[in-house]
Design a protein around this motif. Sequence first.
Motif, short mmCIF file in Angstrom:
data_model
loop_
_atom_site.label_atom_id
_atom_site.label_comp_id
_atom_site.label_asym_id
_atom_site.label_seq_id
_atom_site.Cartn_x
_atom_site.Cartn_y
_atom_site.Cartn_z
N GLY A 1 0.80 -1.22 0.00
CA GLY A 1 0.00 0.00 0.00
C GLY A 1 0.83 1.27 0.00
N ALA A 2 2.15 1.13 0.17
CA ALA A 2 3.02 2.31 0.23
C ALA A 2 3.22 2.90 -1.16
CB ALA A 2 4.37 1.92 0.83
N GLN A 3 3.59 4.17 -1.19
CA GLN A 3 3.91 4.84 -2.46
C GLN A 3 5.18 4.21 -3.04
OE1 GLN A 3 2.07 7.40 -3.96
NE2 GLN A 3 0.60 6.79 -2.40
N CYS A 4 5.30 4.24 -4.35
CA CYS A 4 6.47 3.61 -4.98
C CYS A 4 7.56 4.63 -5.30
CB CYS A 4 6.06 2.80 -6.20
SG CYS A 4 5.26 3.74 -7.48
N ASP A 5 7.58 5.75 -4.60
CA ASP A 5 8.60 6.78 -4.83
C ASP A 5 10.01 6.24 -4.68
OD1 ASP A 5 6.47 8.48 -5.19
OD2 ASP A 5 6.68 9.47 -3.24
N ASP A 6 10.24 5.41 -3.64
CA ASP A 6 11.59 4.87 -3.41
C ASP A 6 12.01 3.96 -4.57
OD1 ASP A 6 11.82 6.24 -1.04
OD2 ASP A 6 11.17 4.54 0.20
N VAL A 7 11.08 3.19 -5.08
CA VAL A 7 11.38 2.30 -6.22
C VAL A 7 11.73 3.15 -7.44
CG1 VAL A 7 10.47 0.51 -7.74
CG2 VAL A 7 9.84 0.51 -5.32
N ASN A 8 10.95 4.19 -7.68
CA ASN A 8 11.21 5.07 -8.82
C ASN A 8 12.57 5.75 -8.70
OD1 ASN A 8 8.75 4.48 -10.01
ND2 ASN A 8 7.71 6.16 -8.97
N ARG A 9 12.92 6.22 -7.51
CA ARG A 9 14.21 6.87 -7.29
C ARG A 9 15.35 5.88 -7.55
NH1 ARG A 9 11.38 9.96 -3.55
NH2 ARG A 9 11.61 8.45 -1.86
#
Length: 135
Positions: A74-82
């Motif tokens: 459910g977390a945002q995927c900002d870390d994956v994108n970075r």
Amino acid sequence: MKIGELSKVTGCSVQTIRHYEKEQLIASAERSEGNFRLYGEAAVEQLLFIKHCRSLDLSLPEIRQLLGLSRSPGAQCDDVNRMMDRRIEQVEARIQELTRLNEQLRMLRRSCSNRRTVEQCGILRNLSATPVSSG
């Protein structure tokens, strides 16, 4: 399934599977009464995920981070994108380095014809006379 079968199913060597288990990238296997490691479908999925990540040249710490992030759906995927943005930048920098290396090698190759002796070799002369720039 035993580790040998897991190896065949995933295409990962037994040593690699043991290493990933030691690095806690895959869950520790249950043990049979004969003390054999026993793995389930979850281990197959994890190994295939890791194998795909490795084919993209992701490091074990990056894979560990992705596995951790995948446990929070459910977390945002900002870390994956970075992480992917950083990897893309690294690949682009490496492509530039390889392009420069290719140009240097082609220039060296042009400095010598096929009909020369080693004593007359322009490549060897250039390598001896000019230090190669590392970038």
